[in-house]
Motif scaffolding. Structure first.
Motif, short mmCIF file in Angstrom:
data_model
loop_
_atom_site.label_atom_id
_atom_site.label_comp_id
_atom_site.label_asym_id
_atom_site.label_seq_id
_atom_site.Cartn_x
_atom_site.Cartn_y
_atom_site.Cartn_z
N CYS A 71 0.84 -1.20 0.00
CA CYS A 71 0.00 0.00 0.00
C CYS A 71 0.88 1.25 0.00
O CYS A 71 1.80 1.36 0.81
CB CYS A 71 -0.91 -0.02 1.24
N ASP A 72 0.59 2.16 -0.90
CA ASP A 72 1.32 3.42 -0.92
C ASP A 72 0.55 4.41 -1.78
O ASP A 72 -0.16 4.02 -2.73
CB ASP A 72 2.73 3.24 -1.50
N VAL A 73 0.70 5.70 -1.48
CA VAL A 73 0.02 6.74 -2.27
C VAL A 73 0.75 7.04 -3.56
O VAL A 73 0.23 7.77 -4.41
CB VAL A 73 -0.14 8.04 -1.44
N ASN A 74 1.94 6.50 -3.72
CA ASN A 74 2.71 6.69 -4.94
C ASN A 74 2.75 5.39 -5.73
O ASN A 74 3.12 4.34 -5.19
CB ASN A 74 4.14 7.13 -4.61
N LYS A 75 2.36 5.45 -6.99
CA LYS A 75 2.34 4.25 -7.81
C LYS A 75 3.76 3.75 -8.10
O LYS A 75 4.11 2.61 -7.78
CB LYS A 75 1.60 4.51 -9.12
N LYS A 76 4.59 4.61 -8.67
CA LYS A 76 5.95 4.21 -9.01
C LYS A 76 6.71 5.43 -9.50
O LYS A 76 6.23 6.17 -10.35
CB LYS A 76 5.94 3.13 -10.09
N GLY A 86 10.89 3.52 -6.39
CA GLY A 86 10.08 3.06 -5.26
C GLY A 86 8.62 3.19 -5.63
O GLY A 86 8.26 3.55 -6.75
N GLY A 87 7.74 2.90 -4.67
CA GLY A 87 6.31 2.97 -4.91
C GLY A 87 5.66 1.61 -4.89
O GLY A 87 6.32 0.58 -4.96
N ARG A 88 4.31 1.60 -4.80
CA ARG A 88 3.60 0.34 -4.60
C ARG A 88 3.74 -0.62 -5.78
O ARG A 88 3.85 -1.83 -5.60
CB ARG A 88 2.11 0.59 -4.29
N GLU A 89 3.73 -0.09 -7.01
CA GLU A 89 3.86 -0.97 -8.17
C GLU A 89 5.25 -1.57 -8.23
O GLU A 89 5.42 -2.76 -8.56
CB GLU A 89 3.57 -0.20 -9.45
N TYR A 90 6.25 -0.79 -7.89
CA TYR A 90 7.63 -1.27 -7.89
C TYR A 90 7.81 -2.41 -6.89
O TYR A 90 8.38 -3.46 -7.22
CB TYR A 90 8.58 -0.12 -7.56
N LEU A 91 7.30 -2.23 -5.66
CA LEU A 91 7.47 -3.28 -4.66
C LEU A 91 6.56 -4.48 -4.92
O LEU A 91 6.92 -5.61 -4.59
CB LEU A 91 7.20 -2.72 -3.26
N THR A 92 5.39 -4.23 -5.49
CA THR A 92 4.52 -5.36 -5.86
C THR A 92 5.22 -6.26 -6.86
O THR A 92 5.19 -7.49 -6.75
CB THR A 92 3.20 -4.85 -6.44
#
Length: 456
Positions: A71-76, A86-92
């Motif tokens: 979960c994050d407010v920044n996609k990537k 960084g960001g949720r898409e990067y870590l996913t």
């Protein structure tokens, strides 16, 4: 009962009210210690920035854990450590790639989320890692405690003394397992040094010196981008600001460099202070209290358009037992790391090494009847061990709160340029209205209302 069901159903129980099982040995986990996904601890990450990647990589190898949500407010985007991604898409993607390699087939089950409240409300999540900027720790922690979620929360634990107290109270009331990301408590050199000090090997402890870095390093490679600019379309900047004051968006303000603005963090005083002051407290034996005075504050403040934390600083803390704590950014005054000075010797320690003077002190063995401190060899595994056993972690919420409180006291003294007297039992300054006002911050709505709703 399945392991996850047991964890979920007992999250709110206290250790005195229920007989918890011992840790399950690898031999009981099936062939080669494999844990089926239905028995794993479902772990969600709230925050997908620079530290989140380190922590995700710390938890992924533990076969008792299933990372299910980022979960994050920044996609990537870039703007994290060393300007990296960084960001949720990067870590996913990172998590999916790990499980693809582990399972030998394509894995794309990790969920991405923007709103942390949806994550906390999910019944299939057992634990959360709160890895947001400092100003975004308290509300998710309070809500997760109420929901019975176990938590790993990065340091510095809190933005303010008041928020730290509320977080510790909420964790205690809920009975959930909590680990502060003060990972130096799980490193052997710090354990060894603190046991030597606590058992009088350097004689009567007289002084502790904490040398912290100074400055405002441009970790995100965005330091020059201080002019207001349109918000990137995949970044929910208003939610990122959250309870902090309204401010125009610019890249220098967000992601890894948030720590150089007092609206979101406390500069090096809290960033590195949360680590080294934690070890100072451990060695002094003041995990559940703190200094009674802050003296001789001196600071030079950043004159950057966005960054405003102290770039040079010095202050002293005086403990009730007479021990003096010196905190400074000048390496000639306070060598980097922690130095314990006693009547019969001294010990310097930093990550990966320590030095004892005289050397013969280090040959002594700490006996079973002496003071033995909490031993953890891996901060992430210690958290999962404790989620299963329901025992206290190496760095529970109260200890994380007390350690960063020392840093907050220093920053308050630096801001006011005053000597201060502190009552660590009441957690209030003695006869100083201005200092007491700085124990808390006014939160921007509607987040302030949400904080007050869950505050304990």
């Amino acid at each position: 009962m399945k392991r996850r069901a047991f964890i979920r159903n007992t999250a709110g129980a206290t250790a005195s009210a229920i007989a918890f099982p011992t840790l399950i040995p690898a031999s009981a986990l099936g062939k080669n210690g494999f844990v089926s996904p239905s028995d794993r601890i479902n772990l969600a990450f709230i925050g997908a920035g620079n530290q989140a990647e380190n922590d995700v990589n710390g938890f992924l190898p533990d076969k008792r854990v299933q990372v299910t949500t980022i979960c994050d407010v920044n996609k990537k985007s870039t703007g994290y450590w060393d300007g990296k991604m960084g960001g949720r898409e990067y870590l996913t993607e990172l998590v999916d790639n790990f499980y693809t390699k582990e399972n030998g087939k394509t894995y794309k089950a990790t969920k991405g989320s923007v709103d942390f409240r949806e994550v906390i409300d999910r019944k299939d999540i057992d634990a959360v890692a709160v890895l947001t900027p400092d100003h975004w720790h308290s509300i998710p922690v309070l809500m997760a405690a109420k929901a019975g979620k176990h938590m790993y929360c990065q340091k510095p634990l809190s933005l303010t003394i008041s928020e730290g107290r509320a977080m510790s109270n909420a964790v205690k009331k809920s009975g959930v397992v909590f680990q502060t990301g003060s990972q130096q408590r799980s490193a052997p050199e710090f354990l060894r040094v603190c046991e030597l000090v606590r058992n009088g090997r350097i004689g009567k402890l007289e002084k502790v010196v904490c040398g912290l870095p100074g400055g405002t390093p441009d970790f995100g490679k965005t330091g020059q981008l201080t002019a207001p600019t349109p918000v990137p379309k995949d970044f929910d900047y208003q939610t990122w600001l959250g309870p902090a004051p309204e401010a125009p968006y610019c890249p220098a303000r967000t992601h890894v460099n948030f720590r150089w603005n007092l609206d979101y963090s406390g500069g090096m005083v809290t960033d590195w202070g949360a680590h080294h002051l934690d070890i100072a407290q451990w060695g002094i034996g003041t995990d559940h209290t703190g200094p009674v005075e802050i003296r001789n504050p001196k600071a030079k403040w950043s004159n950057d358009p966005v960054w405003n934390t102290a770039v040079e600083f010095y202050f002293e803390g005086i403990y009730e037992n007479g021990v003096k704590l010196i905190v400074g950014s000048d390496a000639s005054v306070a060598p980097r790391g922690i130095t314990f000075h006693g009547s019969e010797g001294q010990i310097w320690v930093s990550r990966g090494s320590y030095k004892v003077t005289p050397e013969k002190i280090d040959t002594t063995v700490i006996g079973d009847q002496e003071t033995r401190l909490y031993k953890s060899e891996n901060h992430y595994r210690n958290f999962i061990d404790c989620v299963i056993s329901k025992k206290l972690t190496a760095a529970p919420a109260e200890i994380g709160h007390r350690s960063v409180t020392v840093a907050h006291l220093g920053n308050i003294a630096l801001l006011l340029n005053q000597n201060l007297k502190w009552n660590p039992e009441k957690e209030e300054f003695v006869e100083n209205f201005a200092a007491n006002q700085l124990r808390a911050r006014v939160m921007r709505e509607p987040w302030g209302e949400l904080y007050r709703k869950y505050k304990v």
